[in-house]
Design a protein around this motif. Structure first.
Motif, mmCIF file in Angstrom:
data_model
loop_
_atom_site.group_PDB
_atom_site.id
_atom_site.type_symbol
_atom_site.label_atom_id
_atom_site.label_comp_id
_atom_site.label_asym_id
_atom_site.label_seq_id
_atom_site.Cartn_x
_atom_site.Cartn_y
_atom_site.Cartn_z
ATOM 1 N N LEU A 140 0.936 -1.283 -0.253
ATOM 2 C CA LEU A 140 0.322 0.055 0.207
ATOM 3 C C LEU A 140 0.001 0.503 0.120
ATOM 4 O O LEU A 140 0.686 2.410 -0.522
ATOM 5 N N ASP A 141 2.179 1.554 0.659
ATOM 6 C CA ASP A 141 3.016 2.369 0.190
ATOM 7 C C ASP A 141 3.604 2.712 -0.945
ATOM 8 O O ASP A 141 3.831 4.114 -1.011
ATOM 9 N N PHE A 142 4.045 1.296 -2.256
ATOM 10 C CA PHE A 142 4.162 1.529 -2.818
ATOM 11 C C PHE A 142 2.487 2.339 -3.203
ATOM 12 O O PHE A 142 3.626 3.059 -4.752
ATOM 13 N N ILE A 143 1.904 1.709 -3.476
ATOM 14 C CA ILE A 143 0.094 2.364 -3.857
ATOM 15 C C ILE A 143 0.938 3.822 -3.680
ATOM 16 O O ILE A 143 -0.297 4.945 -4.769
ATOM 17 N N HIS A 144 0.452 4.157 -2.614
ATOM 18 C CA HIS A 144 0.498 5.520 -2.223
ATOM 19 C C HIS A 144 1.688 6.907 -2.708
ATOM 20 O O HIS A 144 1.998 7.771 -2.722
ATOM 21 N N GLY A 145 2.752 5.393 -3.208
ATOM 22 C CA GLY A 145 3.788 6.081 -3.782
ATOM 23 C C GLY A 145 4.527 6.803 -3.408
ATOM 24 O O GLY A 145 5.408 7.990 -3.277
ATOM 25 N N ASP A 146 5.322 6.116 -2.207
ATOM 26 C CA ASP A 146 5.509 6.856 -1.083
ATOM 27 C C ASP A 146 7.377 7.046 -1.713
ATOM 28 O O ASP A 146 7.729 8.321 -1.457
ATOM 29 N N PRO A 147 7.509 6.230 -2.133
ATOM 30 C CA PRO A 147 8.929 5.895 -2.726
ATOM 31 C C PRO A 147 9.344 6.901 -4.088
ATOM 32 O O PRO A 147 10.709 7.017 -4.711
ATOM 33 N N LEU A 148 8.336 7.458 -4.488
ATOM 34 C CA LEU A 148 8.620 8.373 -5.577
ATOM 35 C C LEU A 148 9.047 9.244 -5.783
ATOM 36 O O LEU A 148 8.690 10.556 -6.365
ATOM 37 N N VAL A 149 8.157 9.839 -4.265
ATOM 38 C CA VAL A 149 8.537 11.523 -3.872
ATOM 39 C C VAL A 149 9.994 11.380 -2.366
ATOM 40 O O VAL A 149 9.833 11.203 -2.066
ATOM 41 N N ARG A 150 10.124 12.854 -2.540
ATOM 42 C CA ARG A 150 11.167 12.886 -1.499
ATOM 43 C C ARG A 150 10.938 14.738 -0.847
ATOM 44 O O ARG A 150 10.058 15.441 -1.888
ATOM 45 N N ASN A 151 12.205 15.495 -0.030
ATOM 46 C CA ASN A 151 11.712 16.221 0.203
ATOM 47 C C ASN A 151 10.623 17.302 0.688
ATOM 48 O O ASN A 151 10.048 18.090 0.241
ATOM 49 N N LEU A 152 9.769 16.284 1.384
ATOM 50 C CA LEU A 152 8.608 16.603 1.486
ATOM 51 C C LEU A 152 8.319 17.173 2.674
ATOM 52 O O LEU A 152 7.393 18.510 2.317
ATOM 53 N N THR A 153 9.087 17.409 3.418
ATOM 54 C CA THR A 153 9.313 19.026 4.483
ATOM 55 C C THR A 153 10.653 19.196 4.255
ATOM 56 O O THR A 153 11.660 18.932 4.386
ATOM 57 N N THR A 154 10.178 20.544 4.221
ATOM 58 C CA THR A 154 12.029 21.555 4.497
ATOM 59 C C THR A 154 11.993 22.699 5.480
ATOM 60 O O THR A 154 10.878 23.716 5.751
ATOM 61 N N PRO A 155 12.762 22.293 6.061
ATOM 62 C CA PRO A 155 12.667 23.659 7.114
ATOM 63 C C PRO A 155 12.542 24.710 6.983
ATOM 64 O O PRO A 155 13.742 25.305 5.624
ATOM 65 N N PRO A 156 12.710 25.842 7.577
ATOM 66 C CA PRO A 156 12.638 27.262 7.279
ATOM 67 C C PRO A 156 13.793 26.974 7.269
ATOM 68 O O PRO A 156 14.391 27.412 8.578
ATOM 69 N N PRO A 157 14.278 28.633 6.031
ATOM 70 C CA PRO A 157 15.847 28.464 6.413
ATOM 71 C C PRO A 157 16.743 29.112 7.526
ATOM 72 O O PRO A 157 15.457 30.974 7.684
ATOM 73 N N ARG A 158 17.918 29.486 8.071
ATOM 74 C CA ARG A 158 17.336 30.594 9.130
ATOM 75 C C ARG A 158 18.247 31.731 8.657
ATOM 76 O O ARG A 158 18.755 31.528 7.928
ATOM 77 N N VAL A 159 17.647 32.697 8.973
ATOM 78 C CA VAL A 159 17.994 33.979 8.179
ATOM 79 C C VAL A 159 18.449 34.926 9.351
ATOM 80 O O VAL A 159 17.880 34.763 10.538
ATOM 81 N N SER A 160 19.509 35.944 9.255
ATOM 82 C CA SER A 160 19.292 36.900 11.003
ATOM 83 C C SER A 160 17.630 37.252 11.159
ATOM 84 O O SER A 160 17.596 37.644 12.592
ATOM 85 N N GLU A 161 17.282 37.849 10.152
ATOM 86 C CA GLU A 161 16.324 38.442 10.368
ATOM 87 C C GLU A 161 14.853 38.718 8.857
ATOM 88 O O GLU A 161 15.223 38.015 8.323
ATOM 89 N N TRP A 162 13.154 37.982 9.998
ATOM 90 C CA TRP A 162 12.709 38.553 8.701
ATOM 91 C C TRP A 162 11.566 39.032 8.990
ATOM 92 O O TRP A 162 11.648 39.927 10.895
ATOM 93 N N LEU A 163 10.323 39.570 8.915
ATOM 94 C CA LEU A 163 9.929 40.037 9.038
ATOM 95 C C LEU A 163 8.546 39.443 9.905
ATOM 96 O O LEU A 163 8.492 38.340 10.185
ATOM 97 N N PRO A 164 8.207 40.603 11.032
ATOM 98 C CA PRO A 164 7.636 40.181 12.243
ATOM 99 C C PRO A 164 6.109 39.293 11.555
ATOM 100 O O PRO A 164 5.149 39.796 10.627
ATOM 101 N N PHE A 165 5.412 38.514 12.617
ATOM 102 C CA PHE A 165 3.989 37.649 12.267
ATOM 103 C C PHE A 165 3.020 39.066 11.707
ATOM 104 O O PHE A 165 2.651 39.057 11.185
ATOM 105 N N SER A 166 2.683 40.598 12.853
ATOM 106 C CA SER A 166 2.683 41.172 12.938
ATOM 107 C C SER A 166 2.258 42.505 11.823
ATOM 108 O O SER A 166 1.483 42.898 11.554
ATOM 109 N N GLU A 167 3.542 42.410 11.286
ATOM 110 C CA GLU A 167 3.854 43.168 10.160
ATOM 111 C C GLU A 167 3.126 42.263 8.481
ATOM 112 O O GLU A 167 2.796 42.689 8.392
ATOM 113 N N VAL A 168 2.923 40.891 9.211
ATOM 114 C CA VAL A 168 2.309 40.200 7.941
ATOM 115 C C VAL A 168 0.927 40.183 7.867
ATOM 116 O O VAL A 168 0.044 40.828 7.072
ATOM 117 N N ARG A 169 0.760 40.437 9.312
ATOM 118 C CA ARG A 169 -1.123 40.986 9.953
ATOM 119 C C ARG A 169 -1.810 41.970 8.705
ATOM 120 O O ARG A 169 -2.533 42.188 8.198
#
Lengths: 249, 242
Positions: free
Chosen positions: A54-83
């Motif tokens: 069933l895992d093969f049917i679901h295509g598990d071996p066909l894919v990679r990089n499903l979760t990519t951690p957010p790259p570390r940067v020194s500064e990002w826009l605050p949540f409040s600014e996005v809002r």
């Protein structure tokens, strides 16, 4: 075996009561004649479903990089600014995406998903076609090449029924005929399909006898045929009892 | 053909009972209303709240130091039982923090009860809330879950992840009945969901040969003319009244 099975109902029942071995045999033969094709389809489709992983049917071996951690940067826009810049926000997520050097803000809003560069604040959704092509190749773990990239807008193929459009469809030229479906705004891999999944789906359709949507397990055809098949199976077991008794006698 | 007859007979003996179980459980699946089984009607569909300008937000910068060295997957700002929270997903666990001050929080019994009562759409009342680590009913969930049990006619239970408070399963007595037959159908008597297990493969192989041999025997078992029911009926009538 000698003797024609009786056909008139009264004689049939009389004969059955007198000679249950005969009745079980008659019942089993005639029900098999009527239901044989479906019974065979059930065992063949069931066999396929249990044998292929069933895992093969679901295509598990066909894919990679499903979760990519957010790259570390020194500064990002605050949540409040996005809002402050976007309206109708139901959820904000900071995430990474394959091939992206910066973290991204993914906003679920009343008007759909919005993707924002978390450093500059620039909106990058909907993603450019080239970006989607790169993503598709980064999600893909097989050996084929990306053959075709199509944006599905109005009509969803049956194999992704129920999923909201638009979606990018990325077809690869491997022997499995792999297809990846990618969200045009979030860039997430929504689902994947391949040859064996599609066969599974056909067998599933045959198994549950819903030839339109392939999802309704409560359809009347299935209910009726299954009920009669229960008699077929029961008469078969009954027949087994007699056929082994006869050998001993 | 003699081989087929022997094969069919012996496979009938060995596989027959399971074949009957398959047909019976298949009939149960076809008869039980699938909407009732999934218990989706017991979950309230309310519009999602919108993040207002007045909601106080403590930025992750102020508390992200606590995860120095941990492998971060993503951070989400989401509503939970009327409040806004940060859901911090790490590769090995998920943690929650209050949006207003960034302080850590846990999904305790009180919060789980609130979540359950907010989401439940049935006629019953919440009777029990308990923490479970291994459950058959919420087996797809990772980690411990809160089980909220309601006293409606179908004994509905809602399951929430103890890590992040998300609804992970909705069950009722219809589902429980369905699930017993599902176990019998998949022949996975432990986890119930693995239909690639060796036993079911073995029996399905037997059933496949039972089907093939049965099909071949069927071809041979009917004599020419036997299938012409009209002619046989006429013959029977003329024979009955000479």
């Amino acid at each position: 075996m000698p003797g024609a099975p009786c056909f008139a109902p009264s004689a049939f029942i009389f004969d059955g009561l007198m000679r249950p071995a005969r009745l079980s045999r008659t019942l089993h033969r005639w029900l098999a004649l009527v239901l044989g094709v479906q019974a065979l389809l059930w065992v063949v489709s069931g066999f396929y479903m249990v044998v292929v992983d069933l895992d093969f049917i679901h295509g598990d071996p066909l894919v990679r990089n499903l979760t990519t951690p957010p790259p570390r940067v020194s500064e990002w826009l605050p949540f409040s600014e996005v809002r402050a810049r976007h309206g109708g926000i139901e959820q904000i997520r900071i995430k990474g995406l394959p091939g992206s050097a910066v973290p991204l803000y993914e906003l679920a809003t009343r008007n759909g998903i919005v993707l924002v560069d978390a450093v500059t604040g620039e909106q990058i959704s909907p993603l450019a076609e080239r970006r989607v092509a790169t993503l598709a190749q980064q999600y893909y773990a097989g050996r084929g090449k990306l053959e075709r990239l199509t944006l599905l807008v109005t009509e969803a193929p049956l194999e992704i029924q129920g999923r909201p459009l638009p979606l990018w469809r990325a077809d690869f030229d491997d022997w499995l005929a792999t297809t990846l479906y990618i969200h045009p705004d979030s860039g997430e891999l929504v689902t994947r399909r391949h040859r064996f999944w599609r066969w599974f789906d056909v067998f599933w359709m045959l198994h549950i006898m819903d030839y339109d949507e392939r999802t309704d397990v409560n359809n009347n055809l299935l209910r009726i045929i299954t009920t009669v098949s229960l008699i077929l199976a029961a008469s078969g077991l009954w027949l087994v009892y007699f056929s082994f008794r006869r050998v001993r006698a | 053909m003699r081989t087929m007859r022997i094969l069919h007979k012996w496979l009938g003996l060995i596989v027959g009972v399971q074949l009957l179980v398959w047909t019976l459980s298949g009939l149960v699946f076809a008869l039980l209303d699938h909407h009732q089984v999934t218990a989706q009607h017991s979950i309230r569909k309310s519009p999602k709240p919108v993040l207002g300008a007045e909601t106080r937000l403590r930025e992750p910068d102020d508390w992200l130091g606590a995860y120095e060295g941990a492998a971060l997957r993503d951070i989400s700002l989401v509503p939970l039982a009327g409040d806004w929270i940060y859901r911090v997903r790490l590769t090995d666990r998920t943690e929650l923090r209050r949006a207003e001050d960034g302080s850590p929080m846990k999904v305790d019994a009180t919060l789980a009860s609130r979540l359950a009562e907010d989401l439940y759409a049935g006629a019953g009342r919440l009777r029990r809330i308990d923490l479970q680590t291994e459950t058959l009913e919420a087996r797809d969930a990772e980690g411990p879950v809160w089980r909220a049990t309601f006293d409606d006619a179908d004994a509905t239970s809602l399951y929430f992840s103890a890590a992040d408070g998300r609804l992970v399963a909705a069950r009722n007595d219809t589902w429980r009945l369905f699930d017993i037959f599902w176990m019998l159908h998949t022949m996975d008597y432990q986890g119930r969901d693995n239909f690639n297990n060796p036993l079911v493969i073995l029996v399905a192989t037997g059933a496949l040969w039972l089907g093939i041999s049965g099909g071949l025997l069927l071809f041979r078992s009917f004599r020419p003319g036997e299938l012409n029911l009209v002619a046989r009926w006429r013959k029977q009538r003329s024979g009955a009244s000479p």
